[in-house]
Structures are given as structure tokens and as C-alpha cells.
Design a protein around this motif. Sequence first.
Motif, short mmCIF file in Angstrom:
data_model
loop_
_atom_site.label_atom_id
_atom_site.label_comp_id
_atom_site.label_asym_id
_atom_site.label_seq_id
_atom_site.Cartn_x
_atom_site.Cartn_y
_atom_site.Cartn_z
N LYS A 79 0.88 -1.09 -0.08
CA LYS A 79 0.13 -0.08 0.02
C LYS A 79 0.96 1.31 0.00
O LYS A 79 0.44 2.12 -0.57
CB LYS A 79 -0.85 -0.04 1.23
CG LYS A 79 -2.02 -1.08 1.25
CD LYS A 79 -2.89 -1.04 2.48
CE LYS A 79 -2.18 -1.66 3.67
NZ LYS A 79 -3.08 -1.51 4.68
N SER A 80 1.90 1.33 0.66
CA SER A 80 2.89 2.25 0.85
C SER A 80 3.49 2.87 -0.64
O SER A 80 3.64 3.82 -0.88
CB SER A 80 3.99 2.18 1.73
OG SER A 80 4.83 0.89 1.37
N PHE A 81 3.54 1.67 -1.43
CA PHE A 81 4.04 1.90 -2.70
C PHE A 81 3.12 2.65 -3.53
O PHE A 81 3.65 3.75 -4.13
CB PHE A 81 4.48 0.53 -3.43
CG PHE A 81 4.81 0.61 -4.90
CD1 PHE A 81 6.12 1.07 -5.27
CD2 PHE A 81 3.64 0.51 -5.89
CE1 PHE A 81 6.54 1.16 -6.55
CE2 PHE A 81 4.19 0.76 -7.20
CZ PHE A 81 5.56 0.86 -7.50
N VAL A 137 1.79 7.99 -5.87
CA VAL A 137 0.72 8.96 -6.23
C VAL A 137 1.31 10.53 -5.61
O VAL A 137 1.31 11.33 -6.65
CB VAL A 137 -0.49 8.71 -5.34
CG1 VAL A 137 -1.40 10.19 -5.06
CG2 VAL A 137 -1.32 7.67 -5.58
N VAL A 138 1.97 10.39 -4.52
CA VAL A 138 2.69 11.78 -4.38
C VAL A 138 3.70 11.97 -5.22
O VAL A 138 3.88 13.32 -5.75
CB VAL A 138 3.31 11.59 -2.95
CG1 VAL A 138 4.03 12.66 -2.20
CG2 VAL A 138 2.18 11.27 -1.83
N VAL A 139 4.42 11.29 -5.55
CA VAL A 139 5.65 11.23 -6.80
C VAL A 139 5.07 12.02 -7.96
O VAL A 139 5.70 12.94 -8.60
CB VAL A 139 6.51 10.32 -6.82
CG1 VAL A 139 7.50 10.50 -8.04
CG2 VAL A 139 7.36 9.92 -5.56
N ILE A 141 14.33 17.51 -8.01
CA ILE A 141 15.36 17.04 -6.98
C ILE A 141 14.09 16.55 -5.70
O ILE A 141 14.32 15.51 -5.06
CB ILE A 141 16.15 18.09 -6.32
CG1 ILE A 141 17.05 18.44 -7.51
CG2 ILE A 141 16.78 17.61 -5.12
CD1 ILE A 141 17.99 19.60 -6.94
N LEU A 142 13.05 17.36 -5.70
CA LEU A 142 11.93 16.82 -4.74
C LEU A 142 11.37 15.34 -5.05
O LEU A 142 10.88 14.86 -4.13
CB LEU A 142 10.80 18.07 -4.61
CG LEU A 142 9.73 17.94 -3.68
CD1 LEU A 142 10.34 17.71 -2.29
CD2 LEU A 142 8.75 18.70 -3.81
N ILE A 143 11.19 15.11 -6.35
CA ILE A 143 10.72 13.98 -6.89
C ILE A 143 11.59 12.88 -6.22
O ILE A 143 11.19 11.82 -5.68
CB ILE A 143 10.64 13.92 -8.23
CG1 ILE A 143 9.70 14.83 -8.86
CG2 ILE A 143 10.29 12.46 -8.93
CD1 ILE A 143 9.58 15.04 -10.27
N VAL A 144 12.85 13.02 -6.53
CA VAL A 144 13.90 11.97 -5.98
C VAL A 144 13.88 11.64 -4.57
O VAL A 144 14.01 10.55 -4.12
CB VAL A 144 15.48 12.30 -6.33
CG1 VAL A 144 16.17 11.28 -6.10
CG2 VAL A 144 15.21 12.40 -8.03
N SER A 145 13.92 12.95 -3.83
CA SER A 145 13.83 12.93 -2.39
C SER A 145 12.91 12.34 -1.81
O SER A 145 12.79 11.39 -0.84
CB SER A 145 14.10 14.46 -1.78
OG SER A 145 15.11 14.93 -2.37
N VAL A 146 11.55 12.76 -2.23
CA VAL A 146 10.24 12.02 -1.64
C VAL A 146 10.37 10.35 -2.20
O VAL A 146 10.14 9.69 -1.40
CB VAL A 146 9.02 12.59 -2.40
CG1 VAL A 146 7.90 11.77 -2.21
CG2 VAL A 146 8.84 13.96 -1.76
N GLY A 147 10.70 10.09 -3.30
CA GLY A 147 10.63 8.56 -3.81
C GLY A 147 11.83 7.76 -2.77
O GLY A 147 11.46 6.59 -2.38
N CYS A 148 12.74 8.46 -2.54
CA CYS A 148 13.88 7.82 -1.59
C CYS A 148 13.71 7.75 -0.07
O CYS A 148 13.86 6.88 0.52
CB CYS A 148 15.27 8.46 -1.76
SG CYS A 148 15.85 8.12 -3.34
N PHE A 149 13.07 8.91 0.29
CA PHE A 149 13.08 9.17 1.77
C PHE A 149 11.51 8.80 2.45
O PHE A 149 11.42 8.56 3.66
CB PHE A 149 13.35 10.28 2.24
CG PHE A 149 15.07 10.45 2.07
CD1 PHE A 149 15.87 9.58 1.84
CD2 PHE A 149 15.46 11.70 1.65
CE1 PHE A 149 17.04 9.78 1.52
CE2 PHE A 149 16.71 11.84 1.29
CZ PHE A 149 17.99 10.89 1.25
#
Length: 452
Positions: free
Chosen positions: A246-248, A253-255, A395-403
Amino acid sequence: MSKIPVNKKNVVLCIIVALLLCIAQITGNTLLILGCIGIYVIMVARCCIQDFTLPILLFFLPWSPIIRTDPESVSFYTLTLVMVCLISVIKKRFAFRKYQIKAGIILLFLTLLSKLLDASGLTFAYVAFLMMIVFFPVVKEEVYKNKYDFYQAAVFFALGVIIASICALSFAQYPNIGRFIRVDAYLTIIRRSGFYGDANFYSAQVLAALAGVLSLIIREEGQGRRLFLGVLILLLAYCGLLSGSKSFVLVVVVVVVIWIVAILKMRGRAGLKIVLILTMAMLVAYIATSALFGGLIQVLLTRFSGANDLESFTTGRISLWETYLTAVFSDIKVFFLGKGYVSSLVGELASHSTPIQILYQLGVLGTPVLCYWVVCFYRRAYRVERRRRMFDLKILIVSVGCFLPWMAIDVLFFDEFFLLQWYVLLALNRQSGPVTRIETRTEVSYGRENEK
């Protein structure tokens, strides 16, 4: 736009070594397994000497659980990560920044004091963690050598995730390698996790790779590269949905929302905006209607429909987080010093939250020190970004996807804790433009301070 050509030789070599390792694990031949691991270690050492470490390590991150002789032994992936640190320190002639030394000494003192009070011993994981705190910032200096860019790192990572996922799906029936592959099946739900043994950790890797590719498809200019990145996005989406996480879905969605905003904020280029958004819409429509994805989507719908409240929606994490926070605030020693970086559970489950795990392990005295280390790790790249006077949403896209996935899993004891920070650092440098040395460096070399 990426100007450094992809190192195809290393891509092919990584794929060959990974497949040979799979064959070795299937046969169960220890000598053959050790031979493949030896080739892997030599390749990583060579790439480290050539300042091409991160792409190789990212490719093999999804394979790390099988880079060992048996499921109970230490992964050679972690050992090679320590080796990389040592090679880099020698290459840099033992040059450290002050924050590495200060953070390492303070954390060493606090954790040893905690261990002394609990009478707990030293472990390899503990020693490796402190070594990484001191040595790892030296390794990441290779991003300034311009031997590779974020495009290469993200492509290596994505290919590693995709090929590992396909191999785990294909080879699960073989008993020897099947020991490393976990499939959770209950009722009509089947959750896969590659070689990683945990669907949420596995999906977090997919998310990090997917976010990197999504950020690149906005920046890259060549049609061939955009088409290749689009194929990677589709394959990564399939790999992520295999986890039934579910978290995936929530993080995706956020990304994607941030990704759309980033496209809309692009100056001009109306045609490109329309093409990208329409392509994404078509991709989503294909995933929603394709028979290939149908069973995977049904698993997710079943999991979401079974959530009646916040507790069930988070699969019991709310209660788990409360349990760990209670353990921290009800024990004065744990509150101030933490557990001292030991494999300790409250009850029978891990905390499933990296921030809570950090507080539980390091206490209120050690947590700010680790935060200080992270801030210093990014400080140089952040200053470059700040000079642009406008934060890059890519950069925000990558940061959200990672963290963001770290809020629901605890990676403090895993190699991802350091590697994904390096991955985001590379995105911060390369997505913002050319890397420049803009700050006066204070280094400690052979115990002496030198201003450079």
C-alpha cells in the motif's frame, strides 16, 4: 541534460556477474558462489579506484541478499561497502572533514556508554556503522570527478531492480536460491519482494529507482533516451506492484503529483508538457486495464478494502510506533543514550519507522549528532542549489521517492541508509547543473588541519 555517455561495458559486466551469481546459488556450489562473489568484489574495487562506485553499488543493491554463501552469513555487499570506504580514504590520503571526525567520536562515546550500561557486546554491524559515519563522506567525493552523472546512476539502479525482480520471480522454484526468496501468500493475496525478503523494503528500492527515472524523463532531451526511460518506468511499476504494498501506491501518487506540477511549471515548451502528461495518462490507463497488471491491482484493492480504520490501514504500525515511543520515554537511559545501535526489538517486531528507530537506538543525545552529520553531508550541494534561488522540483521527486518510504520502514541497520543519501546527493548536484567547488574546505589529514 545528461552529457556523459552511459558506461555500457560496466552495465553488461554487472548483468553478467548478477546472472552468474544466480546460477551459482541455484547449483548450491559453494566454490562457484565464492568465485562469483570474488569477481563482484574485484569489479567494485576496480570501479572505486576509477571513481565509478555509486552506479555499480546501486545496481547490486537489490542483489545484496544473495551476495553471500548462505542466508545466515554476512552479506559481502556490506563488506565491499566497507572496502570501498577504505580504498577511498587511502586515495584521499586520509583527508577528512571535521564533521566526520566529530560525529564519529561523539556517537562512539554515546553508543559505547549505552552498551556498557546494558552489558551488550560489539557487533560487525555496529563497527561498520561507525566506520561509515567517519569514512563514507570521503567516498561520495567522487561525484565531483564527473565520471558519471545522475542519469547513469538511475539507469544502473533501475536495471538492477528490474533484473533482480525478474530473476527472483523466475527462479523461486529452485530450492537452493529459493532460500533467499520470500513469497507472502494468504487468502487471494500474493506479495513478492525480489531477493530482499521484505515486500516493503523491496518496494522502497523500486520507489527510489522509479523517482529517479521520472525526474530524468523531464530533463532529458533525446527522444531515444525518453523512450528508454518510459520503458523503465513501465517495468518498475510492474516490479513495484508485485510487492502488493500500500505504501508503494501512496508514495507513487505523491511522486506523480509533484512530477505533474514540475512539468506544468516548466517555462514554455507547451508541446513537451502535453506529450509527457498524455503519455503518463496512457501509461496509467494501460496499467489499469492490462491483463498483465490485473491480478496485481486486485491484490492492492483487496488490501485497501480491508482497511477499516487508521490502525488497519497502516497494518498495525500506529500501535507499533506508540510501543516504541513508550519504550523510549519510559526508560531514562534509553531516552538519553538509546540502545547503542544493537539489534533490539520491543516485543517481537521492528519499529517500522526510521526516525523512531534512530531515536530508539541513539536517544535524544545521539539523534541530533546523526542529524548534524546528514546536514553536513548535503551542505556543499545545498549551497549550490541555494544559489539558484529556486528549488528544483525534480530533486524533490527523487527525495520523496527515496525518503518518504523510510517513515514506514527502518533502514538504519541497512546499506540503503547511506547509499540512498548518496543517490539523492548526486541528484542534487547533477539535476541543478554543473558541479562546482564553491566552498573553502577544511580537512584533517594525518592528524593535521589543512586549509585548502
